[in-house]
Write a protein that holds these residues in place. Structure first.
Motif, PDB file in Angstrom:
ATOM      1  N   ALA A  12       0.576   7.513 -12.341  1.00  0.00           N
ATOM      2  CA  ALA A  12      -0.872   6.630 -11.391  1.00  0.00           C
ATOM      3  C   ALA A  12      -0.434   5.664 -11.469  1.00  0.00           C
ATOM      4  N   GLU A  13       0.194   5.198 -12.430  1.00  0.00           N
ATOM      5  CA  GLU A  13       0.972   3.710 -11.343  1.00  0.00           C
ATOM      6  C   GLU A  13       1.948   3.255 -10.116  1.00  0.00           C
ATOM      7  N   TYR A  14       2.006   4.643 -10.276  1.00  0.00           N
ATOM      8  CA  TYR A  14       3.186   4.667  -9.053  1.00  0.00           C
ATOM      9  C   TYR A  14       2.406   5.050  -7.587  1.00  0.00           C
ATOM     10  N   LYS A  15       1.122   4.849  -7.733  1.00  0.00           N
ATOM     11  CA  LYS A  15      -0.010   4.909  -6.276  1.00  0.00           C
ATOM     12  C   LYS A  15      -0.448   3.619  -6.032  1.00  0.00           C
ATOM     13  N   CYS A  16       0.056   3.229  -4.234  1.00  0.00           N
ATOM     14  CA  CYS A  16      -0.600   2.315  -3.966  1.00  0.00           C
ATOM     15  C   CYS A  16      -1.461   2.773  -2.643  1.00  0.00           C
ATOM     16  N   ASP A  17      -2.320   1.259  -2.618  1.00  0.00           N
ATOM     17  CA  ASP A  17      -3.335   1.523  -1.603  1.00  0.00           C
ATOM     18  C   ASP A  17      -2.612   1.299  -0.985  1.00  0.00           C
ATOM     19  N   THR A  18      -1.979   1.406   0.823  1.00  0.00           N
ATOM     20  CA  THR A  18      -1.289   1.685   2.280  1.00  0.00           C
ATOM     21  C   THR A  18      -2.044   0.479   2.871  1.00  0.00           C
ATOM     22  N   ASN A  19      -3.380   0.468   2.722  1.00  0.00           N
ATOM     23  CA  ASN A  19      -4.217  -0.836   3.111  1.00  0.00           C
ATOM     24  C   ASN A  19      -3.815  -2.050   3.306  1.00  0.00           C
ATOM     25  N   GLU A  20      -3.741  -2.374   1.026  1.00  0.00           N
ATOM     26  CA  GLU A  20      -2.590  -3.327   0.546  1.00  0.00           C
ATOM     27  C   GLU A  20      -1.640  -3.458   1.140  1.00  0.00           C
ATOM     28  N   ALA A  21      -0.897  -2.339   0.682  1.00  0.00           N
ATOM     29  CA  ALA A  21       0.707  -2.004   1.002  1.00  0.00           C
ATOM     30  C   ALA A  21       1.263  -3.067   2.762  1.00  0.00           C
ATOM     31  N   ILE A  22       0.782  -2.635   3.306  1.00  0.00           N
ATOM     32  CA  ILE A  22       1.075  -2.963   4.585  1.00  0.00           C
ATOM     33  C   ILE A  22       0.726  -4.536   4.837  1.00  0.00           C
ATOM     34  N   CYS A  23       1.844  -4.943   4.852  1.00  0.00           N
ATOM     35  CA  CYS A  23       1.742  -6.370   5.409  1.00  0.00           C
ATOM     36  C   CYS A  23       1.886  -7.059   6.934  1.00  0.00           C
ATOM     37  N   LEU A  24       0.835  -6.998   7.973  1.00  0.00           N
ATOM     38  CA  LEU A  24       1.637  -7.399   9.257  1.00  0.00           C
ATOM     39  C   LEU A  24       1.116  -8.867   9.573  1.00  0.00           C
ATOM     40  N   LYS A  25       1.720  -9.466  10.227  1.00  0.00           N
ATOM     41  CA  LYS A  25       2.178 -10.828  10.595  1.00  0.00           C
ATOM     42  C   LYS A  25       3.156 -10.858  12.113  1.00  0.00           C
ATOM     43  N   LEU A  26       2.682 -12.276  12.608  1.00  0.00           N
ATOM     44  CA  LEU A  26       2.868 -12.158  13.723  1.00  0.00           C
ATOM     45  C   LEU A  26       3.610 -13.919  13.864  1.00  0.00           C
ATOM     46  N   VAL A  27       4.499 -13.897  14.069  1.00  0.00           N
ATOM     47  CA  VAL A  27       5.451 -15.169  13.356  1.00  0.00           C
ATOM     48  C   VAL A  27       5.764 -15.497  14.507  1.00  0.00           C
ATOM     49  N   ARG A  28       5.299 -17.094  14.541  1.00  0.00           N
ATOM     50  CA  ARG A  28       5.561 -18.946  15.517  1.00  0.00           C
ATOM     51  C   ARG A  28       6.952 -19.368  14.793  1.00  0.00           C
ATOM     52  N   TYR A  29       6.631 -19.897  14.038  1.00  0.00           N
ATOM     53  CA  TYR A  29       7.739 -20.492  13.531  1.00  0.00           C
ATOM     54  C   TYR A  29       8.045 -19.918  11.833  1.00  0.00           C
ATOM     55  N   PRO A  30       9.848 -20.320  11.610  1.00  0.00           N
ATOM     56  CA  PRO A  30      10.103 -19.352  10.549  1.00  0.00           C
ATOM     57  C   PRO A  30       9.657 -19.833   9.181  1.00  0.00           C
TER      58      PRO A  30
END
Length: 408
Positions: A12-30
């Motif tokens: 069970a320790e190897y289960k992840c909530d995919t809504n939390e695991a997915i990280c989205l970003k709109l990048v303007r600067y490095p």
């Protein structure tokens, strides 16, 4: 058995909530790449990872999907602190990466250096298609005005097909029943919102959101544009961009004599609220919707003016009438309030009457227990309670629209 439970706990320790695991970003600067404050997460990931929105096989899983703010050039990488196979060689992890690869088009990069070099090319990015509308939004926190533009594009615009493939990936994460459209069908119109901003003295553009509209044929020589998908990216929500976009799209189609009316496919609750506001804002300026006429009841003149001037169908015109009549109603005048309540309830009662007509037709075909069940659903007391509930709900929705009209 105890051993099995401890094994289950470890797995069970190897289960992840995919809504939390997915990280989205709109990048303007490095520097945005490592800045956690610029990260946002999906509302949904069930279309990729199943109804429970869980991925198995990794500890500390992070699925990074970063986009350059304008052209949406994509960085995709996956990190984790441990993999289930390292500890349990008989257990296979989910194909987390494969699911993402199914929706993001080829040409993404997997390394930060490559991504930063794509970011440097953003200065060359320009919106696709023709400019429809420019507007500003005042940001109270920053005490500044920001400029936004809405463009209409189609697949003949160079580079737009590839850009749209990247843009539509956001649908999977923010629209519950999203699906990709057939871009080879030329009856689709695309409307995109961009922010226009300055960076080191150069003018750049960032993607804010978009709408797709399908032009249905109406016999003999008209079309009925139907809004299919609409999305304002989370970092821009709550700033009024949805209303600006819907207004601009309505204005665009209103100029065409070929357009019968504008509608929407399976609209969400939020879209209906947005449409109520935009259409009420449009209609309040029409002569047929003047205060004295509103108090006389819904008329054919209202339906005609809304259709001819604004391409609004009769059903939506009726709803706008109810919103504007509520605003025109003197709440201290018991008679005006009573007339308004009865008129709205009469409309709401329509489906109940239809049910009763159908029940009358069905009587001779139903077994006694089926009939009893249908009759109990039609119980007058239940009907009245249901009707009152619906009325109060509608009233609450309309009042929110009226508040927003006052602010606008």
């Amino acid at each position: 058995m105890a051993g099995l439970n401890s094994m289950e706990k470890k797995l069970a320790e190897y289960k992840c909530d995919t809504n939390e695991a997915i990280c989205l970003k709109l990048v303007r600067y490095p520097e945005d790449i490592d800045d956690e404050s610029t990260t946002f997460h999906p509302e949904y990931s069930h279309q990729l990872y199943g109804d429970d929105e869980v991925a198995f096989g990794y500890k500390g899983l992070q699925i990074q999907l970063y986009y350059t703010a304008g052209n949406l050039s994509t960085l995709f990488r996956m990190t984790y602190s441990a993999k289930v196979k390292d500890s349990f060689d008989f257990v296979e992890p989910d194909d987390v990466e494969g699911k993402i690869r199914e929706i993001i088009p080829p040409g993404f990069c997997c390394g930060t250096d490559d991504f930063v070099s794509l970011l440097e090319k953003e200065a060359n990015f320009r919106p696709f298609g023709s400019l429809l509308h420019t507007y500003t939004v005042h940001n109270v926190e920053e005490g500044d005005d920001f400029t936004f533009q809405i463009y209409k594009a189609d697949m003949s615009c160079a580079g737009f097909r590839e850009y749209h493939e990247r843009l539509q990936t956001f649908l999977m994460f923010f629209i519950e029943t999203a699906s990709f459209i057939d871009v080879d069908d030329d009856r689709w119109d695309y409307f995109i919102v961009f922010e226009k901003y300055n960076k080191d003295g150069e003018t750049l553009f960032a993607t804010v959101g978009y709408m797709t509209v399908y032009n249905y044929y109406v016999y003999p020589d008209k079309t009925r544009p139907r809004v299919s998908q609409m999305l304002i990216l989370p970092t821009y929500q709550g700033e009024g961009h949805g209303a600006q976009l819907l207004e601009a799209v309505h204005r665009f189609y209103c100029t065409s004599p070929k357009v019968q009316d504008i509608t929407a496919e399976d609209p969400s609750e939020n879209y209906v609220k947005l449409r109520d506001f935009v259409l009420a804002k449009f209609c309040q300026g029409l002569p047929a919707f003047s205060t004295d006429k509103l108090l006389q009841g819904f008329s054919e003149d209202m339906a005609t003016e809304a259709r001819e001037n604004l391409k609004i169908n009769k059903k939506h015109a009726r709803r706008v009438y109810e919103i504007l009549r509520l605003r025109a109603t003197d709440m201290s005048d018991d008679e005006q309030v009573r007339e308004y309540r009865l008129e709205v309830k009469r409309r709401l009662f329509g489906p109940y009457k239809k049910n009763q007509r159908e029940l009358t037709k069905m009587r001779k075909y139903l077994r006694p227990e089926e009939l009893a069940s249908h009759v109990s659903q039609m119980d007058t007391q239940v009907q009245h309670e249901e009707l009152e509930r619906s009325y109060q709900q509608v009233l609450g929705d309309y009042r929110r629209v009226i508040e927003r009209l006052a602010q606008a």
